[in-house]
Motif scaffolding. Structure first.
Motif, PDB file in Angstrom:
ATOM      1  N   THR A   1     109.771 -25.440  73.257  1.00 58.07           N
ATOM      2  CA  THR A   1     108.696 -24.968  72.374  1.00 58.07           C
ATOM      3  C   THR A   1     107.335 -25.386  72.910  1.00 58.07           C
ATOM      4  OG1 THR A   1     110.185 -25.102  70.460  1.00 58.07           O
ATOM      5  CG2 THR A   1     107.827 -24.987  70.010  1.00 58.07           C
TER       6      THR A   1
ATOM      7  N   GLU B   1     112.541 -28.842  71.403  1.00 53.47           N
ATOM      8  CA  GLU B   1     111.179 -29.370  71.372  1.00 53.47           C
ATOM      9  C   GLU B   1     110.493 -29.151  72.718  1.00 53.47           C
ATOM     10  OE1 GLU B   1     108.180 -31.985  69.292  1.00 53.47           O
ATOM     11  OE2 GLU B   1     109.774 -30.616  68.726  1.00 53.47           O
TER      12      GLU B   1
ATOM     13  N   ALA C   1     117.867 -30.712  69.520  1.00 50.89           N
ATOM     14  CA  ALA C   1     116.498 -30.987  69.074  1.00 50.89           C
ATOM     15  C   ALA C   1     115.570 -31.279  70.246  1.00 50.89           C
ATOM     16  CB  ALA C   1     116.495 -32.158  68.094  1.00 50.89           C
ATOM     17  N   GLU C   2     116.041 -32.078  71.193  1.00 56.49           N
ATOM     18  CA  GLU C   2     115.202 -32.434  72.341  1.00 56.49           C
ATOM     19  C   GLU C   2     114.937 -31.233  73.227  1.00 56.49           C
ATOM     20  OE1 GLU C   2     115.278 -35.357  76.284  1.00 56.49           O
ATOM     21  OE2 GLU C   2     116.792 -35.602  74.725  1.00 56.49           O
TER      22      GLU C   2
ATOM     23  N   SER D   1     106.695 -25.435  64.320  1.00 56.87           N
ATOM     24  CA  SER D   1     108.066 -25.944  64.328  1.00 56.87           C
ATOM     25  C   SER D   1     108.230 -27.229  65.146  1.00 56.87           C
ATOM     26  CB  SER D   1     109.018 -24.875  64.884  1.00 56.87           C
ATOM     27  OG  SER D   1     108.699 -24.577  66.236  1.00 56.87           O
ATOM     28  N   LEU D   2     107.146 -27.713  65.748  1.00 59.31           N
ATOM     29  CA  LEU D   2     107.242 -28.920  66.575  1.00 59.31           C
ATOM     30  C   LEU D   2     107.422 -30.171  65.726  1.00 59.31           C
ATOM     31  CD1 LEU D   2     104.474 -28.257  69.250  1.00 59.31           C
ATOM     32  CD2 LEU D   2     106.937 -28.398  69.668  1.00 59.31           C
ATOM     33  N   SER D   3     108.277 -31.060  66.181  1.00 62.43           N
ATOM     34  CA  SER D   3     108.460 -32.352  65.515  1.00 62.43           C
ATOM     35  C   SER D   3     107.327 -33.304  65.871  1.00 62.43           C
ATOM     36  CB  SER D   3     109.807 -32.963  65.922  1.00 62.43           C
ATOM     37  OG  SER D   3     110.882 -32.137  65.503  1.00 62.43           O
ATOM     38  N   ASP D   4     106.823 -33.173  67.083  1.00 65.28           N
ATOM     39  CA  ASP D   4     105.708 -34.005  67.541  1.00 65.28           C
ATOM     40  C   ASP D   4     104.431 -33.481  66.906  1.00 65.28           C
ATOM     41  OD1 ASP D   4     103.764 -35.427  68.869  1.00 65.28           O
ATOM     42  OD2 ASP D   4     104.604 -35.115  70.874  1.00 65.28           O
ATOM     43  N   ARG D   5     104.135 -33.940  65.697  1.00 60.98           N
ATOM     44  CA  ARG D   5     103.003 -33.409  64.953  1.00 60.98           C
ATOM     45  C   ARG D   5     101.661 -33.778  65.578  1.00 60.98           C
ATOM     46  NH1 ARG D   5     104.180 -29.253  63.766  1.00 60.98           N
ATOM     47  NH2 ARG D   5     102.233 -29.088  62.603  1.00 60.98           N
TER      48      ARG D   5
END
Length: 210
Positions: free
Chosen positions: A110, A107, A103-104, A170-174
Motif C-alpha cells: 500500500t 502495508e 498485514a505486513e 487503509s494504512l496502519s502506520d498513521r
C-alpha cells in the motif's frame, strides 16, 4: 499485462481504460492527463521560439521547453509505473486473512502504491508553474492552449490525489499516512487555485473581459 501502456495507441489505451480490468485506472489516467497538460505548454513554447515579437523571452521559453520535456517524459513513465505498483497490492489483498504475513505485506504494498501518485502530483505542480509562466511569455496566438493545459493539469492533480487518499486510509502506520496526506493537501491548496487562475485569465482574455 505484458504490453507497455505508453506504447499502445490512444484508441487502445482508451479501450483498456474502459475494460473490466484494474489497470490502467485512475492513476494512469491522471499521469497521462498531466503529460498532455505539459505537452500543451511545450507546443506553445515551440511556436514562440524564434519569433521577433517574443525575442526578449527567447531564453526563458527555451528553458521552459527543456523543463516541460523532462516533466512530460516522467509523467508518461509514471503511467506504467503506477500500473506495476498495483499488482503487488492486488496480490497482497488476495492473501488469506489468517496468514500472519498478510498485514505486513499489505502495508508495504500500500505504501508503495502511494509513491507513484504523489510523484505525479509533484510533476504536475511543476507543469502548472510552467503553464503560468508560458501564459505570460508565450505566443498570444496560442493562449487558449495554455488555458486548456491548466484545466487538464488541475484535473490531473486532483485525480492523482484521490489515488493517494484511497490508499492512505487503509494504512496502519498513521504517522506515515498523515504526513503523506499533509503533503498532498499542501499541493492541492497551492496549485489548484493557481491552475484555476491561469484558466480564468485565459478565459477573460478570450471573452474580452481583460
Amino acid at each position: 499485462m505484458t504490453e507497455k501502456l505508453v506504447e499502445v495507441s490512444c484508441t487502445r489505451f482508451a479501450d483498456l481504460l474502459a475494460a473490466k480490468r484494474s489497470v490502467p485506472g485512475g492513476g494512469g489516467a491522471a499521469a497521462y492527463a498531466g503529460a498532455l497538460a505539459v505537452a500543451l505548454c511545450s507546443m506553445v513554447g515551440e511556436f514562440t521560439t524564434g519569433k521577433k515579437r517574443y525575442a526578449c523571452y527567447e531564453r526563458d521559453v527555451r528553458r521552459m521547453l527543456a523543463d516541460a520535456e523532462r516533466i512530460r517524459i516522467r509523467l508518461v513513465e509514471l503511467v506504467d509505473e503506477d500500473a506495476a505498483a498495483f499488482y503487488p497490492l492486488s496480490e497482497a489483498y488476495s492473501i488469506p486473512k489468517e496468514d500472519p504475513t498478510r498485514a505486513e505485506v499489505l502495508e508495504r504494498a500500500t505504501k508503495n502504491a502511494c509513491e507513484g501518485p504523489v510523484e505525479m502530483m509533484e510533476q504536475i505542480c511543476r507543469a502548472i508553474e510552467l503553464l503560468e509562466e508560458m501564459g505570460e511569455k508565450g505566443s498570444r496566438m496560442l493562449l487558449s492552449d495554455v488555458g486548456c493545459g491548466a484545466l487538464l493539469a488541475r484535473a490531473a492533480l486532483e485525480a492523482a490525489s484521490l489515488n493517494v487518499f484511497v490508499n492512505t486510509k487503509s494504512l496502519s502506520d498513521r504517522a506515515y499516512a498523515e504526513d503523506l496526506e499533509r503533503r498532498v493537501d499542501e499541493m492541492l491548496e497551492e496549485w489548484c487555485p493557481c491552475a484555476e487562475a491561469i484558466e480564468k485569465k485565459v478565459m477573460d482574455h478570450m471573452r474580452g473581459r481583460d
